[in-house]
Design an enzyme around this catalytic site. Structure first.
Site, PDB file in Angstrom:
ATOM      1  N   LYS A  91      41.195  47.649  30.686  1.00  0.00           N
ATOM      2  CA  LYS A  91      41.283  46.219  30.979  1.00  0.00           C
ATOM      3  C   LYS A  91      40.226  45.389  30.254  1.00  0.00           C
ATOM      4  O   LYS A  91      40.452  44.236  29.917  1.00  0.00           O
ATOM      5  CB  LYS A  91      41.201  45.970  32.479  1.00  0.00           C
ATOM      6  CG  LYS A  91      42.492  46.306  33.203  1.00  0.00           C
ATOM      7  CD  LYS A  91      42.498  45.739  34.616  1.00  0.00           C
ATOM      8  CE  LYS A  91      43.837  45.951  35.294  1.00  0.00           C
ATOM      9  NZ  LYS A  91      44.052  47.363  35.711  1.00  0.00           N
ATOM     10  N   GLU A 113      42.748  35.957  38.592  1.00  0.00           N
ATOM     11  CA  GLU A 113      43.247  36.462  39.867  1.00  0.00           C
ATOM     12  C   GLU A 113      43.183  37.970  39.791  1.00  0.00           C
ATOM     13  O   GLU A 113      43.214  38.557  38.710  1.00  0.00           O
ATOM     14  CB  GLU A 113      44.676  35.998  40.132  1.00  0.00           C
ATOM     15  CG  GLU A 113      45.776  36.905  39.602  1.00  0.00           C
ATOM     16  CD  GLU A 113      45.941  36.848  38.093  1.00  0.00           C
ATOM     17  OE1 GLU A 113      45.651  35.790  37.500  1.00  0.00           O
ATOM     18  OE2 GLU A 113      46.336  37.866  37.510  1.00  0.00           O
ATOM     19  N   SER A 379      44.761  55.647  30.852  1.00  0.00           N
ATOM     20  CA  SER A 379      44.320  54.256  30.956  1.00  0.00           C
ATOM     21  C   SER A 379      43.004  54.063  31.690  1.00  0.00           C
ATOM     22  O   SER A 379      42.286  53.105  31.431  1.00  0.00           O
ATOM     23  CB  SER A 379      45.412  53.409  31.620  1.00  0.00           C
ATOM     24  OG  SER A 379      45.759  53.936  32.883  1.00  0.00           O
TER      25      SER A 379
END
Ligand SMILES: *Cc1c(COP(=O)(O)O)cnc(C)c1O
Length: 397
Positions: A91, A113, A379
């Site tokens: 991320k 968010e 990931s």
């Protein structure tokens, strides 16, 4: 260049995408749309982005040949180690890119968010790095469920604002963030955490994450003497790690793409997040895409044991990859993902995030040839999921 799978000038992937936004957001989104490609192409932007990916995130992440796993499944398996990125997942590649974009556009205040809190932490991290104000909207229920990530965000200097309406989860936090953006159009940049949202977000996020597939090509060339694998496998929540792992291979149809969704307790159980099976076309987060909804178009609450896959839609790129059959979509249950996470830990000494474990479960569902090269995008790391693993496997006994 005309492509079949990249976004078109209007922000569409086939029939999915676009920017379905309230009129009051139009100037913000238009400003970004007019500038993002230009800014990303500037040598000074490239230099700063690449420098931070290298020195701060720790890129390139290894493309690791998993010898024992390969022997077990009689094929050649490589792991793209996004779990080794600073903050523990892919991320941060995107939040670094977007905060540099915010700075180039002269923005002073960052909003985001978050559902499980992973994107909130990645955003708070880069805001601390750049010394910018950071406000993260999070559903009240998610705040209770994800206390460690709330604490991380606070340590990093962010303000966490609870969303108290509706189901008090991710979609309500998204509504609050959009409301904030409408009220603060000039100085605020909205950092979205996946390949979702109005155009140009899905394309911008995919481009920031495309560093994953660029590295795979270079690393595979060095290790195998060819730059295309036979398969790339990645889990899909909103779809950003998969978009990054697929990006350079989208137009090369000799590379088979496998997108792995969370089936939860099973696609027919009423507790699932398998959007490609259960979703219908609709509008979520400003984008026309596949989403899980009731007969009258209300968004249904998704379920998965992994918080990061617990999203009621997929980004428009993935809706198109599904619709066009460019990618194969496979839904993996909680039980199969948890077992795959335990197996990877014991076979390779790597504890994966439960999201990533879904991608590994595909190894038991499909057979690959001995000379085929299978790249699995790992990931994120499993540290954040340790309590879930402990409870599930009774590891505290
Ligand atoms: C957030 C997250 C995901 C899902 O998000 P995508 O946008 O689909 O990549 C997957 N894996 C990990 C480790 C995550 O933190």
């Amino acid at each position: 260049m005309k492509t079949k799978y990249n976004v078109d000038e209007l922000g569409f992937y086939g029939k999915f995408g676009g920017a379905f936004i309230p009129e009051m957001l139009y100037p913000n989104v238009e400003e970004l749309k007019e500038n993002y490609l230009k800014i990303m192409a500037e040598p000074s932007f490239q230099e700063e982005f690449n420098h931070l990916l290298q020195q701060y995130v720790g890129r390139p992440t290894p493309l690791y040949f998993a010898k024992r796993l390969s022997e077990k499944y009689h094929t050649k398996i490589y792991l793209k180690r996004e779990d080794l990125c600073h903050t523990g997942a892919h991320k941060v590649n995107n939040t670094i890119g977007q905060i540099l974009m915010a700075k180039r556009l002269g923005k002073k205040r960052i909003i985001a968010e978050t559902g499980a809190g992973q994107h909130g932490v990645a955003t708070a991290t880069v805001c601390a790095l750049m010394g910018l104000e950071c406000i993260v909207y999070m559903g009240e229920i998610d705040i209770q469920r994800q206390a460690p990530n709330v604490a991380r965000m606070k340590m990093l200097g962010a303000t966490v604002r609870p969303a108290t309406s509706g189901s008090k989860t991710l979609k309500d936090a998204t509504n609050e963030a959009i409301r904030d953006w409408i009220n603060n159009p000039v100085d605020t940049f909205y950092i979205i955490g996946s390949v979702v949202g109005p155009h140009p977000y899905p394309d911008m996020v995919a481009r920031f994450q495309s560093v994953i597939s660029k590295e795979i090509q270079t690393q595979l060339q060095a290790q195998e003497g060819k730059d295309n694998p036979d398969y790339v496998i990645a889990c899909v929540g909103g779809g950003s790690n998969a978009a990054g792992a697929f990006f350079e291979f989208l137009e090369n149809e000799s590379v088979q793409l496998i997108a792995v969704e969370a089936a939860g307790h099973g696609v027919d159980s009423g507790e699932s997040a398998a959007t490609s099976v259960l979703g219908k076309i609709g509008i979520i987060h400003g984008s026309k895409t596949l989403l899980m909804q009731t007969e009258d178009g209300q968004i249904t609450e998704p379920y998965s044991i992994s918080a990061g896959l617990d999203y009621p839609g997929v980004g428009p790129l993935h809706a198109h990859l599904h619709d066009s059959n460019r990618a194969e979509f496979i839904a993996i249950t909680d039980a199969d993902a948890m077992q795959a996470g335990l197996d990877l830990s014991k076979t390779e000494g790597i504890i994966p995030a439960i999201e990533s474990a879904h991608a590994f479960a595909v190894l038991d569902k499909k057979t690959f040839q001995p000379d085929e090269i299978v790249v699995i995008n790992l990931s994120g790391r499993g540290d954040k999921d340790l309590n879930t693993y402990i409870d599930y496997f009774n590891l505290s006994d």
